[in-house]
Design a protein around this motif. Sequence first.
Motif, mmCIF file in Angstrom:
data_model
loop_
_atom_site.group_PDB
_atom_site.id
_atom_site.type_symbol
_atom_site.label_atom_id
_atom_site.label_comp_id
_atom_site.label_asym_id
_atom_site.label_seq_id
_atom_site.Cartn_x
_atom_site.Cartn_y
_atom_site.Cartn_z
ATOM 1 N N GLY A 83 33.545 73.552 82.419
ATOM 2 C CA GLY A 83 32.117 73.733 82.212
ATOM 3 C C GLY A 83 31.295 72.994 83.251
ATOM 4 O O GLY A 83 30.279 73.513 83.751
ATOM 5 N N LEU A 84 31.710 71.793 83.598
ATOM 6 C CA LEU A 84 30.997 71.027 84.624
ATOM 7 C C LEU A 84 31.065 71.731 85.977
ATOM 8 O O LEU A 84 30.083 71.760 86.725
ATOM 9 N N LEU A 85 32.231 72.296 86.291
ATOM 10 C CA LEU A 85 32.391 73.001 87.562
ATOM 11 C C LEU A 85 31.444 74.190 87.636
ATOM 12 O O LEU A 85 30.793 74.425 88.668
ATOM 13 N N GLU A 86 31.333 74.921 86.548
ATOM 14 C CA GLU A 86 30.425 76.074 86.513
ATOM 15 C C GLU A 86 28.981 75.636 86.660
ATOM 16 O O GLU A 86 28.201 76.237 87.414
ATOM 17 N N VAL A 87 28.591 74.589 85.949
ATOM 18 C CA VAL A 87 27.215 74.102 86.034
ATOM 19 C C VAL A 87 26.904 73.609 87.442
ATOM 20 O O VAL A 87 25.826 73.879 87.991
ATOM 21 N N ALA A 88 27.846 72.893 88.052
ATOM 22 C CA ALA A 88 27.620 72.380 89.402
ATOM 23 C C ALA A 88 27.349 73.513 90.378
ATOM 24 O O ALA A 88 26.424 73.440 91.209
ATOM 25 N N ASP A 94 20.685 78.998 94.281
ATOM 26 C CA ASP A 94 19.602 79.479 95.145
ATOM 27 C C ASP A 94 19.664 78.880 96.549
ATOM 28 O O ASP A 94 18.751 79.089 97.349
ATOM 29 N N TRP A 95 20.722 78.141 96.858
ATOM 30 C CA TRP A 95 20.924 77.580 98.186
ATOM 31 C C TRP A 95 21.895 78.483 98.963
ATOM 32 O O TRP A 95 22.280 79.557 98.497
ATOM 33 N N HIS A 96 22.277 78.072 100.140
ATOM 34 C CA HIS A 96 23.229 78.849 100.944
ATOM 35 C C HIS A 96 24.470 79.138 100.096
ATOM 36 O O HIS A 96 25.016 78.241 99.444
ATOM 37 N N PRO A 97 24.941 80.385 100.092
ATOM 38 C CA PRO A 97 26.047 80.739 99.188
ATOM 39 C C PRO A 97 27.341 79.977 99.441
ATOM 40 O O PRO A 97 28.166 79.834 98.536
ATOM 41 N N ASN A 98 27.530 79.469 100.651
ATOM 42 C CA ASN A 98 28.778 78.742 100.927
ATOM 43 C C ASN A 98 28.898 77.458 100.111
ATOM 44 O O ASN A 98 29.997 77.019 99.781
ATOM 45 N N ILE A 99 27.754 76.859 99.760
ATOM 46 C CA ILE A 99 27.797 75.601 99.002
ATOM 47 C C ILE A 99 28.410 75.850 97.625
ATOM 48 O O ILE A 99 29.347 75.160 97.203
ATOM 49 N N GLY A 100 27.893 76.838 96.923
ATOM 50 C CA GLY A 100 28.447 77.176 95.617
ATOM 51 C C GLY A 100 29.883 77.646 95.708
ATOM 52 O O GLY A 100 30.704 77.356 94.820
ATOM 53 N N ALA A 101 30.236 78.356 96.786
ATOM 54 C CA ALA A 101 31.603 78.846 96.946
ATOM 55 C C ALA A 101 32.579 77.684 97.110
ATOM 56 O O ALA A 101 33.694 77.713 96.565
ATOM 57 N N ILE A 102 32.187 76.658 97.844
ATOM 58 C CA ILE A 102 33.039 75.467 98.000
ATOM 59 C C ILE A 102 33.232 74.777 96.653
ATOM 60 O O ILE A 102 34.343 74.391 96.272
ATOM 61 N N ILE A 103 32.136 74.633 95.911
ATOM 62 C CA ILE A 103 32.211 73.965 94.608
ATOM 63 C C ILE A 103 33.084 74.746 93.644
ATOM 64 O O ILE A 103 33.923 74.176 92.921
ATOM 65 N N ARG A 104 32.927 76.069 93.591
ATOM 66 C CA ARG A 104 33.704 76.892 92.644
ATOM 67 C C ARG A 104 35.201 76.810 92.915
ATOM 68 O O ARG A 104 36.007 77.069 92.016
ATOM 69 N N ARG A 105 35.592 76.453 94.101
ATOM 70 C CA ARG A 105 37.008 76.308 94.426
ATOM 71 C C ARG A 105 37.508 74.887 94.133
ATOM 72 O O ARG A 105 38.623 74.532 94.514
ATOM 73 N N GLY A 106 36.685 74.095 93.458
ATOM 74 C CA GLY A 106 37.056 72.719 93.151
ATOM 75 C C GLY A 106 38.241 72.624 92.211
ATOM 76 O O GLY A 106 38.501 73.534 91.413
ATOM 77 N N LEU A 107 38.962 71.523 92.321
ATOM 78 C CA LEU A 107 40.089 71.264 91.428
ATOM 79 C C LEU A 107 39.545 70.802 90.084
ATOM 80 O O LEU A 107 38.902 69.745 89.999
ATOM 81 N N PRO A 108 39.778 71.548 88.988
ATOM 82 C CA PRO A 108 39.180 71.166 87.697
ATOM 83 C C PRO A 108 39.516 69.737 87.275
ATOM 84 O O PRO A 108 38.683 69.038 86.696
ATOM 85 N N GLY A 109 40.736 69.289 87.563
ATOM 86 C CA GLY A 109 41.118 67.937 87.160
ATOM 87 C C GLY A 109 40.385 66.840 87.892
ATOM 88 O O GLY A 109 40.441 65.676 87.486
#
Length: 364
Positions: A251-256, A262-277
């Motif tokens: 849930g935190l990963l999704e919220v982040a 609304d920023w450059h799409p690469n920022i969210g794409a990097i975050i979405r690939r984060g390690l959940p742990g």
Amino acid sequence: MDIVIVGAGLAGALLAQGLRRAGLEVRLFEREPENQQGQGYRIHLEPEGDLALRECLPPELYDRVLATSGKPGRGVCVLDPQLDLVREIPVPDPPEPERTGRHVTVDRQTLRRIMLTGMDVHYGAAFEKFELLDSGRVRSLFSDGTVAEADLLVAADGTHSRIRAQLLPEAEVIETGQSEIYGKTLLTDEVRELMPAAALDSFTTIVGTDGRFVPLAAHRFRSGGEDYVMWVVVAPKPMFPIDLTRADAAGLLEVAAEMVADWHPNIGAIIRRGLPGSVAATTIRTAKPLPHWKTGPVTLVGDAIHTMIPAGTSAGAALWDAAALCRQLAARPESLREAVRDYEIEMLDHGFAAVAAALERGSS
């Protein structure tokens, strides 16, 4: 002289290593179980932190810290939400790093593992309270039933220090009104293509106009680790759509990611690939300065006394405390109280100057 340290984080581990090298008896307690995978990511150590490591660690462990540190970058960059460069600040090493220390980036968990090498840590023992004894010693009681008496108890138990709460109930830790979600994303070829070039070679902060900002930086190990990107989504607490304390890692990963949609799409794409742990959330706090108290058989280091906002200086300041206390105790083992008093006076000046500098750096 025997010493109990509560908290096997960076300051506690370094202090234990330094005291052991000085021939002093030390016991190290940690509330988390031994196999607990702690959060943490790339941290910056200013030259004073490098000097503290060099002073307290055995040479072979210090060499291992440098060998596993991050590859050096150019400095600090500020980007706007569309990843355009706003400002670049070079951070060169001092001209004589062997004498004055160097800037070092390290992975927190790697550094902690190195500093705990050879240490006998009592894991799974949460501190409950201390008792001052008529003999001038101090008794510490732990959640697992352990009772430890010592000449000195050192609080290295972080921002939420139970020892500080008992020793200095007047000490204040202030909420800044900001919250953050942080995590790590492996630096794969795909992620490398998504990264702004500045964040591959500098500590980069993407700054919005509404209070949101995102520190973003690659950690590329010199050796012995899997390269990754650390990211932090920071915003005023009311901007987060949920209660972060109730969310799981997914849930935190999704919220982040949604917080920067609304920023450059690469920022969210990097975050979405984060390690959940690796994902966690916290609020940002800072300590309020306080005068020196009457020295006794209990003292404090690092965030336990002068927690500060994340500005690249807190880890170095905590390590500085560990080295300063170790130096005083090793030099005057027969004058414990005087050594601790002199450390505390020096630490309060240095530590709260660092707190003020972090606040100023954060506001700019």
